[in-house]
Design an enzyme around this catalytic site. Sequence first.
Site, PDB file in Angstrom:
ATOM      1  N   ASP A 145       0.602  -1.226  -0.065  1.00  0.00           N
ATOM      2  CA  ASP A 145       0.039  -0.032   0.078  1.00  0.00           C
ATOM      3  C   ASP A 145       0.907   1.211   0.006  1.00  0.00           C
ATOM      4  O   ASP A 145       0.438   2.544   0.539  1.00  0.00           O
ATOM      5  CB  ASP A 145      -0.919  -0.078   1.365  1.00  0.00           C
ATOM      6  N   CYS A 205     -23.421  -6.934   0.250  1.00  0.00           N
ATOM      7  CA  CYS A 205     -22.306  -5.520   0.755  1.00  0.00           C
ATOM      8  C   CYS A 205     -23.093  -4.386   0.232  1.00  0.00           C
ATOM      9  O   CYS A 205     -22.946  -3.439   1.018  1.00  0.00           O
ATOM     10  CB  CYS A 205     -20.997  -5.817   0.192  1.00  0.00           C
ATOM     11  N   CYS A 255     -19.350  -3.448   4.951  1.00  0.00           N
ATOM     12  CA  CYS A 255     -19.340  -4.160   3.719  1.00  0.00           C
ATOM     13  C   CYS A 255     -18.638  -5.391   3.641  1.00  0.00           C
ATOM     14  O   CYS A 255     -18.929  -6.391   3.262  1.00  0.00           O
ATOM     15  CB  CYS A 255     -18.905  -3.302   2.470  1.00  0.00           C
TER      16      CYS A 255
HETATM   17  C1  B12 Z   1      -7.332   4.724  -1.859  1.00  0.00           C
HETATM   18  C2  B12 Z   1      -7.757   3.438  -1.110  1.00  0.00           C
HETATM   19  C3  B12 Z   1      -8.759   3.378  -0.187  1.00  0.00           C
HETATM   20  C4  B12 Z   1      -9.910   4.472  -0.468  1.00  0.00           C
HETATM   21  C5  B12 Z   1     -10.684   4.132  -1.684  1.00  0.00           C
HETATM   22  C6  B12 Z   1     -11.108   2.598  -1.568  1.00  0.00           C
HETATM   23  C7  B12 Z   1     -11.239   1.832  -3.092  1.00  0.00           C
HETATM   24  N1  B12 Z   1     -12.009   1.048  -3.164  1.00  0.00           N
HETATM   25  O1  B12 Z   1     -10.283   2.438  -4.167  1.00  0.00           O
HETATM   26  C8  B12 Z   1     -10.442   4.291   0.983  1.00  0.00           C
HETATM   27  C9  B12 Z   1     -10.026   5.447   2.018  1.00  0.00           C
HETATM   28  C10 B12 Z   1     -12.192   4.498   0.656  1.00  0.00           C
HETATM   29  C11 B12 Z   1     -10.249   2.889   1.270  1.00  0.00           C
HETATM   30  C12 B12 Z   1     -10.999   2.210   2.284  1.00  0.00           C
HETATM   31  C13 B12 Z   1     -10.583   0.915   2.656  1.00  0.00           C
HETATM   32  N2  B12 Z   1      -9.684  -0.047   2.312  1.00  0.00           N
HETATM   33 CO1  B12 Z   1      -8.140   0.836   1.020  1.00  0.00          CO
HETATM   34  N3  B12 Z   1      -7.032   1.339  -0.322  1.00  0.00           N
HETATM   35  C14 B12 Z   1      -6.855   2.376  -1.012  1.00  0.00           C
HETATM   36  C15 B12 Z   1      -5.531   1.944  -1.977  1.00  0.00           C
HETATM   37  C16 B12 Z   1      -4.386   2.876  -1.193  1.00  0.00           C
HETATM   38  C17 B12 Z   1      -5.541   2.347  -3.287  1.00  0.00           C
HETATM   39  C18 B12 Z   1      -6.994   1.635  -4.035  1.00  0.00           C
HETATM   40  C19 B12 Z   1      -7.305   2.252  -5.481  1.00  0.00           C
HETATM   41  O2  B12 Z   1      -6.309   2.304  -6.347  1.00  0.00           O
HETATM   42  N4  B12 Z   1      -8.318   2.927  -5.550  1.00  0.00           N
HETATM   43  C20 B12 Z   1      -8.690   3.520  -6.871  1.00  0.00           C
HETATM   44  C21 B12 Z   1     -10.218   3.698  -7.060  1.00  0.00           C
HETATM   45  C22 B12 Z   1     -10.636   4.261  -8.445  1.00  0.00           C
HETATM   46  O3  B12 Z   1     -10.472   1.912  -7.080  1.00  0.00           O
HETATM   47  P1  B12 Z   1     -11.827   1.558  -7.048  1.00  0.00           P
HETATM   48  O4  B12 Z   1     -12.990   2.537  -7.004  1.00  0.00           O
HETATM   49  O5  B12 Z   1     -11.988   0.361  -6.324  1.00  0.00           O
HETATM   50  O6  B12 Z   1     -11.821   0.992  -8.682  1.00  0.00           O
HETATM   51  C23 B12 Z   1     -11.327  -0.085  -8.930  1.00  0.00           C
HETATM   52  C24 B12 Z   1     -12.706  -0.982  -9.207  1.00  0.00           C
HETATM   53  O7  B12 Z   1     -13.748  -0.459  -9.377  1.00  0.00           O
HETATM   54  C25 B12 Z   1     -12.088  -1.874 -10.544  1.00  0.00           C
HETATM   55  N5  B12 Z   1     -13.197  -2.225 -11.307  1.00  0.00           N
HETATM   56  C26 B12 Z   1     -14.161  -1.629 -11.894  1.00  0.00           C
HETATM   57  N6  B12 Z   1     -15.200  -2.491 -12.309  1.00  0.00           N
HETATM   58  C27 B12 Z   1     -14.421  -3.703 -12.158  1.00  0.00           C
HETATM   59  C28 B12 Z   1     -15.113  -5.019 -12.576  1.00  0.00           C
HETATM   60  C29 B12 Z   1     -14.685  -6.076 -12.077  1.00  0.00           C
HETATM   61  C30 B12 Z   1     -14.999  -7.429 -12.269  1.00  0.00           C
HETATM   62  C31 B12 Z   1     -13.241  -5.998 -11.406  1.00  0.00           C
HETATM   63  C32 B12 Z   1     -12.450  -7.061 -11.068  1.00  0.00           C
HETATM   64  C33 B12 Z   1     -12.774  -4.657 -10.976  1.00  0.00           C
HETATM   65  C34 B12 Z   1     -13.487  -3.687 -11.262  1.00  0.00           C
HETATM   66  O8  B12 Z   1     -11.065  -1.179 -11.174  1.00  0.00           O
HETATM   67  C35 B12 Z   1     -11.015   0.283 -10.673  1.00  0.00           C
HETATM   68  C36 B12 Z   1      -9.380   0.148 -10.495  1.00  0.00           C
HETATM   69  O9  B12 Z   1      -8.851  -1.064 -10.073  1.00  0.00           O
HETATM   70  C37 B12 Z   1      -5.268   0.448  -1.737  1.00  0.00           C
HETATM   71  C38 B12 Z   1      -3.787   0.087  -1.660  1.00  0.00           C
HETATM   72  C39 B12 Z   1      -3.295   0.048  -3.324  1.00  0.00           C
HETATM   73  N7  B12 Z   1      -2.406   0.522  -3.777  1.00  0.00           N
HETATM   74  O10 B12 Z   1      -4.106  -0.547  -4.146  1.00  0.00           O
HETATM   75  C40 B12 Z   1      -5.977   0.164  -0.452  1.00  0.00           C
HETATM   76  C41 B12 Z   1      -6.751  -1.118  -0.241  1.00  0.00           C
HETATM   77  C42 B12 Z   1      -7.492  -1.328  -1.395  1.00  0.00           C
HETATM   78  N8  B12 Z   1      -7.836  -0.767   0.848  1.00  0.00           N
HETATM   79  C43 B12 Z   1      -7.767  -1.896   1.553  1.00  0.00           C
HETATM   80  C44 B12 Z   1      -8.639  -1.839   2.828  1.00  0.00           C
HETATM   81  C45 B12 Z   1      -8.215  -3.025   3.616  1.00  0.00           C
HETATM   82  C46 B12 Z   1      -9.501  -0.836   2.921  1.00  0.00           C
HETATM   83  C47 B12 Z   1     -10.719  -0.876   3.882  1.00  0.00           C
HETATM   84  C48 B12 Z   1     -11.393  -2.404   4.219  1.00  0.00           C
HETATM   85  C49 B12 Z   1     -10.225  -0.273   5.406  1.00  0.00           C
HETATM   86  C50 B12 Z   1     -11.152  -0.205   6.391  1.00  0.00           C
HETATM   87  N9  B12 Z   1     -11.581  -1.266   7.245  1.00  0.00           N
HETATM   88  O11 B12 Z   1     -11.836   1.046   6.502  1.00  0.00           O
HETATM   89  C51 B12 Z   1     -11.570  -0.045   3.202  1.00  0.00           C
HETATM   90  C52 B12 Z   1     -12.687  -0.704   2.427  1.00  0.00           C
HETATM   91  C53 B12 Z   1     -13.453   0.294   1.666  1.00  0.00           C
HETATM   92  C54 B12 Z   1     -13.977  -0.416   0.217  1.00  0.00           C
HETATM   93  N10 B12 Z   1     -15.370  -0.962   0.269  1.00  0.00           N
HETATM   94  O12 B12 Z   1     -13.137  -0.500  -0.591  1.00  0.00           O
HETATM   95  C55 B12 Z   1      -6.807  -2.885   1.203  1.00  0.00           C
HETATM   96  C56 B12 Z   1      -7.764  -3.935   0.615  1.00  0.00           C
HETATM   97  C57 B12 Z   1      -7.329  -5.480   0.882  1.00  0.00           C
HETATM   98  C58 B12 Z   1      -8.083  -6.538  -0.126  1.00  0.00           C
HETATM   99  N11 B12 Z   1      -8.502  -7.807   0.623  1.00  0.00           N
HETATM  100  O13 B12 Z   1      -8.725  -6.002  -1.138  1.00  0.00           O
HETATM  101  C59 B12 Z   1      -5.867  -2.496   0.093  1.00  0.00           C
HETATM  102  C60 B12 Z   1      -5.323  -3.183  -1.074  1.00  0.00           C
HETATM  103  C61 B12 Z   1      -4.485  -1.996   1.111  1.00  0.00           C
HETATM  104  C62 B12 Z   1      -3.612  -3.161   1.150  1.00  0.00           C
HETATM  105  N12 B12 Z   1      -2.502  -3.181   0.760  1.00  0.00           N
HETATM  106  O14 B12 Z   1      -3.853  -4.189   1.677  1.00  0.00           O
HETATM  107  N13 B12 Z   1      -9.102   2.562   0.791  1.00  0.00           N
HETATM  108  S1  SF4 Z   2     -18.348  -8.933  -2.159  1.00  0.00           S
HETATM  109 FE1  SF4 Z   2     -19.355 -10.528  -0.837  1.00  0.00          FE
HETATM  110  S2  SF4 Z   2     -20.992  -9.638  -0.117  1.00  0.00           S
HETATM  111 FE2  SF4 Z   2     -20.490  -8.315  -1.973  1.00  0.00          FE
HETATM  112  S3  SF4 Z   2     -21.785  -9.199  -3.614  1.00  0.00           S
HETATM  113 FE3  SF4 Z   2     -19.676 -10.267  -3.536  1.00  0.00          FE
HETATM  114  S4  SF4 Z   2     -20.030 -12.197  -2.283  1.00  0.00           S
HETATM  115 FE4  SF4 Z   2     -21.710 -10.829  -1.673  1.00  0.00          FE
HETATM  116  S1  SF4 Z   3     -16.262   0.753   4.261  1.00  0.00           S
HETATM  117 FE1  SF4 Z   3     -18.200   1.250   5.119  1.00  0.00          FE
HETATM  118  S2  SF4 Z   3     -19.049   3.224   4.153  1.00  0.00           S
HETATM  119 FE2  SF4 Z   3     -17.257   2.430   2.972  1.00  0.00          FE
HETATM  120  S3  SF4 Z   3     -18.118   1.321   1.452  1.00  0.00           S
HETATM  121 FE3  SF4 Z   3     -17.946  -0.381   2.923  1.00  0.00          FE
HETATM  122  S4  SF4 Z   3     -19.842  -0.151   4.091  1.00  0.00           S
HETATM  123 FE4  SF4 Z   3     -19.866   1.650   2.856  1.00  0.00          FE
END
Ligand code: B12
Ligand code: SF4
Ligand code: SF4
Length: 365
Positions: A145, A205, A255
Amino acid sequence: MSPGGMAKAELKAALVRRATELGFDACRVTTAEPPASAPDFERALAEGRHAEMAWLAKAPEKRADLSRVLPGIRSVVTVAISYHRDPHHDPSAQTAAPGSTPRGIVARYAQHPDYHDLLKEPLRALTEFLDTEARVTQRSLWYVDTGPILERDLAQRAGIGFVGKHTNLISRTLGNWFLLAEILTTAELEPDAPEHNRCGSCTRCLSACPTGALPAPFTLDARRCISYLTIEHRGSIPEDLRPAIGTRIFGCDDCLAACPWNRFARAGALLREHHRADLAQPDLLELLSLDEAAFKSRFAGTSLLRTKRRGLLRNVCIALGNVGDRRAIPALTRATQDPEPLIAEHAAWALARIGSASPTPGVGL
Ligand code: B12
Ligand code: SF4
Ligand code: SF4
């Protein structure tokens, strides 16, 4: 094969053995091809879904082309690190005693010393092992990360798991409670088979998200995400989103917790021993009393330092407002005089909420 190095398959087998010895929960390999979701990433940026995380928008060309990060790259090693805890042995899973002062919720991943620090040593050791065994001329680079890498995308291609509709990676053997890290290397390793999405018709989720931050499958709107708002967002939290934050003061797990794949979750060796029970459900009034020095010493070495005192106490005020416990009124009244205007503003909001409304249903002591 790297000059003088082991054969591809043999080298990978040795690497996976070493990763297991070091405590990683999975270790798999993919090629250095561009990540398939690079266009989705650029679309998310164009739509502003990354909110104020300007650092995400920096160097998008590196995320799409790994050779701009490591010239000559041939393989990516991806590893998973579980932070699951068995609920039967998890004191933090117990609810607070009736009558005790209000408690906040800290996301599970953050209930340890900062994982960026904890994972440094095993990642460095695995990287050194790879460089020695493969006899590469250019040192490999490890990231947790910490770099411009679409980590979940690469990990899906390596077969660690699949990106779920909540946008996090899910493993068939670990559920979704794990972190990711990777090693970029010029060594040529045998790639593993990719994983594919296994959500089926499930949408749990999406329904579980308190703020509607998952408007569609695989689409996260960080502007509404509690994880973003409580950790990454620096300023005032939009008032319309404050009630739904409940007592979450650092991150959000809703989620992730909703995902049925977690029936396969298991605790991992690297983080299990480092769990900090004092970070699981901290006393909100104690947190509100912390001055700058006390904040730094209370959270030294943890991820919670990221918000700084001003961000965490902002979140604490929201949580206290949502609990609605009148015992918080004196501390919140003092906080309206805090030299930090962000805290003072949120304390005033909390007081108004306690004074004018009954507690948020479901948000209790
Ligand atoms: C920025 C970031 C955040 C941001 C944005 C989250 C996000 N989803 O991007 C915020 C602060 C909200 C966040 C929150 C969390 N994060 Co975060 N975050 C990151 C970080 C630094 C970058 C992610 C990124 O590039 N985002 C860019 C945006 C554009 O991504 P996106 O919106 O998901 O878009 C992607 C998808 O939409 C995908 N996509 C679109 N359509 C489709 C269709 C298919 C079929 C597929 C496969 C993909 C796909 O393509 C896009 C580009 O990859 C990564 C580390 C890394 N370098 O990857 C950790 C990371 C993703 N986070 C992590 C974690 C643990 C969390 C949290 C659980 C923490 C918490 N408990 O609060 C939450 C979960 C929230 C959630 N539901 O995602 C872990 C996830 C581990 C895992 N098992 O996946 C990571 C990988 C860090 C790590 N090294 O472990 N995070
Ligand atoms: S991520 Fe987990 S909770 Fe969300 S749609 Fe997929 S299987 Fe269901
Ligand atoms: S981390 Fe919490 S607020 Fe963010 S997408 Fe998941 S359930 Fe929603």
